[in-house]
Design a protein around this motif. Structure first.
Motif, PDB file in Angstrom:
ATOM      1  N   ARG A  95       0.808  -1.234   0.060  1.00  0.00           N
ATOM      2  CA  ARG A  95      -0.135  -0.076  -0.018  1.00  0.00           C
ATOM      3  C   ARG A  95       0.793   1.178  -0.050  1.00  0.00           C
ATOM      4  NH1 ARG A  95      -4.704  -0.421   3.851  1.00  0.00           N
ATOM      5  NH2 ARG A  95      -5.606  -1.125   1.941  1.00  0.00           N
ATOM      6  N   ARG A  96       1.941   1.209   0.768  1.00  0.00           N
ATOM      7  CA  ARG A  96       2.762   2.516   0.877  1.00  0.00           C
ATOM      8  C   ARG A  96       3.569   2.770  -0.510  1.00  0.00           C
ATOM      9  NH1 ARG A  96       7.085   1.204   4.812  1.00  0.00           N
ATOM     10  NH2 ARG A  96       8.150   0.588   3.143  1.00  0.00           N
ATOM     11  N   GLU A  97       4.130   1.684  -1.111  1.00  0.00           N
ATOM     12  CA  GLU A  97       4.597   1.893  -2.531  1.00  0.00           C
ATOM     13  C   GLU A  97       3.694   2.071  -3.696  1.00  0.00           C
ATOM     14  OE1 GLU A  97       8.236   1.314  -3.445  1.00  0.00           O
ATOM     15  OE2 GLU A  97       8.479   1.508  -1.113  1.00  0.00           O
ATOM     16  N   VAL A  98       2.579   1.350  -3.801  1.00  0.00           N
ATOM     17  CA  VAL A  98       1.877   1.418  -4.872  1.00  0.00           C
ATOM     18  C   VAL A  98       0.689   2.557  -4.781  1.00  0.00           C
ATOM     19  CG1 VAL A  98       0.175   0.138  -6.481  1.00  0.00           C
ATOM     20  CG2 VAL A  98       2.491  -0.702  -5.525  1.00  0.00           C
ATOM     21  N   GLY A  99       0.372   2.690  -3.422  1.00  0.00           N
ATOM     22  CA  GLY A  99      -1.104   3.380  -3.067  1.00  0.00           C
ATOM     23  C   GLY A  99      -2.438   2.776  -3.169  1.00  0.00           C
ATOM     24  N   LEU A 100      -2.336   1.538  -3.304  1.00  0.00           N
ATOM     25  CA  LEU A 100      -3.598   0.613  -3.456  1.00  0.00           C
ATOM     26  C   LEU A 100      -3.231  -0.581  -2.630  1.00  0.00           C
ATOM     27  CD1 LEU A 100      -4.311   0.920  -7.021  1.00  0.00           C
ATOM     28  CD2 LEU A 100      -5.510   2.149  -5.462  1.00  0.00           C
ATOM     29  N   SER A 101      -4.293  -1.140  -2.010  1.00  0.00           N
ATOM     30  CA  SER A 101      -4.121  -2.516  -1.447  1.00  0.00           C
ATOM     31  C   SER A 101      -3.675  -3.475  -2.549  1.00  0.00           C
ATOM     32  CB  SER A 101      -5.276  -2.973  -0.612  1.00  0.00           C
ATOM     33  OG  SER A 101      -6.344  -3.273  -1.509  1.00  0.00           O
ATOM     34  N   PRO A 102      -3.222  -4.499  -2.027  1.00  0.00           N
ATOM     35  CA  PRO A 102      -2.814  -5.393  -3.208  1.00  0.00           C
ATOM     36  C   PRO A 102      -4.102  -6.239  -3.774  1.00  0.00           C
ATOM     37  CG  PRO A 102      -1.619  -6.182  -1.024  1.00  0.00           C
ATOM     38  CD  PRO A 102      -2.456  -5.104  -0.993  1.00  0.00           C
ATOM     39  N   GLN A 103      -4.918  -6.379  -2.933  1.00  0.00           N
ATOM     40  CA  GLN A 103      -6.339  -6.798  -3.932  1.00  0.00           C
ATOM     41  C   GLN A 103      -7.065  -5.841  -4.660  1.00  0.00           C
ATOM     42  OE1 GLN A 103      -7.060 -10.099  -4.141  1.00  0.00           O
ATOM     43  NE2 GLN A 103      -5.166 -10.317  -2.808  1.00  0.00           N
ATOM     44  N   ARG A 104      -6.872  -4.579  -4.237  1.00  0.00           N
ATOM     45  CA  ARG A 104      -7.530  -3.593  -5.061  1.00  0.00           C
ATOM     46  C   ARG A 104      -6.790  -3.442  -6.466  1.00  0.00           C
ATOM     47  NH1 ARG A 104     -12.130  -1.911  -5.494  1.00  0.00           N
ATOM     48  NH2 ARG A 104     -12.300  -1.953  -3.535  1.00  0.00           N
ATOM     49  N   TYR A 105      -5.408  -3.376  -6.314  1.00  0.00           N
ATOM     50  CA  TYR A 105      -4.442  -3.300  -7.388  1.00  0.00           C
ATOM     51  C   TYR A 105      -4.604  -4.625  -8.377  1.00  0.00           C
ATOM     52  CZ  TYR A 105      -0.198  -3.513 -10.340  1.00  0.00           C
ATOM     53  OH  TYR A 105       0.634  -3.492 -11.349  1.00  0.00           O
ATOM     54  N   TYR A 106      -4.836  -5.800  -7.534  1.00  0.00           N
ATOM     55  CA  TYR A 106      -5.135  -6.979  -8.451  1.00  0.00           C
ATOM     56  C   TYR A 106      -6.529  -7.063  -9.222  1.00  0.00           C
ATOM     57  CZ  TYR A 106      -3.729 -12.007  -8.676  1.00  0.00           C
ATOM     58  OH  TYR A 106      -3.454 -13.301  -9.205  1.00  0.00           O
ATOM     59  N   LEU A 107      -7.385  -6.495  -8.752  1.00  0.00           N
ATOM     60  CA  LEU A 107      -8.881  -6.359  -9.258  1.00  0.00           C
ATOM     61  C   LEU A 107      -8.524  -5.354 -10.364  1.00  0.00           C
ATOM     62  CD1 LEU A 107     -11.932  -6.720  -9.239  1.00  0.00           C
ATOM     63  CD2 LEU A 107     -12.175  -4.873  -7.640  1.00  0.00           C
TER      64      LEU A 107
END
Length: 164
Positions: A95-107
């Motif tokens: 979340r810190r690196e990408v700005g999204l949770s892993p599952q939100r990014y995955y979706l």
């Protein structure tokens, strides 16, 4: 406003949005200079643009795992184990690196890949939903509409090239 006019307006807005996204990508590339081909490919990805490009190798590895596993969605715990981190730490780091949770990014990745298939294949919406790990067509349609402000059918109709 009649239904036909509303659909034409929706298509026009979607085309304008795509043009604006392309201009943003070009501006970002120009501002940061020409990088490696991999960095340029990641910069063009809207999900990465939202949170920046990750410099953390664990997060980069997790992102690669996500891009390579659409059919069977990997849970956070499994992703964390595969990249060698504790699940809670992995989620915070991602979340810190990408700005999204892993599952939100995955979706988001899965929906963007599904949108590409919508435009460039003749597969049914049900087949595309199954291809990208969605359990039901209705869940896929709801998530698609949240992401693209358009149903999959309308999106396909207005984005498909003229000859198809």
């Amino acid at each position: 406003m009649c239904e036909e006019s509303r659909l034409k307006l929706t298509g026009h807005v979607m085309r304008c949005r795509a043009c604006v996204e392309e201009l943003l990508v070009l501006a970002l590339r120009e501002r940061e200079g020409a990088g490696s081909p991999q960095v340029r490919a990641e910069q063009s990805h809207p999900a990465v643009q939202a949170g920046g490009i990750s410099r953390e190798p664990h997060v980069s590895n997790a992102m690669a795992l996500m891009r390579n596993n659409f059919r069977r969605v990997l849970p956070n715990e499994e992703l964390a184990e595969l990249v060698g981190l504790d699940a809670k730490y992995f989620i915070r780091l991602f979340r810190r690196e990408v700005g999204l949770s892993p599952q939100r990014y995955y979706l988001r990745l899965r929906l963007e890949a599904a949108a590409h298939q919508m435009v460039h294949s003749r597969l049914s919406i049900q087949q595309i939903a199954e291809m990208f790990g969605f359990k039901s067509r209705s869940h896929f349609q709801n998530q698609f509409k949240k992401q693209f402000q358009s149903s999959p059918g309308v999106y396909r109709y207005y984005r498909r090239p003229a000859g198809k």
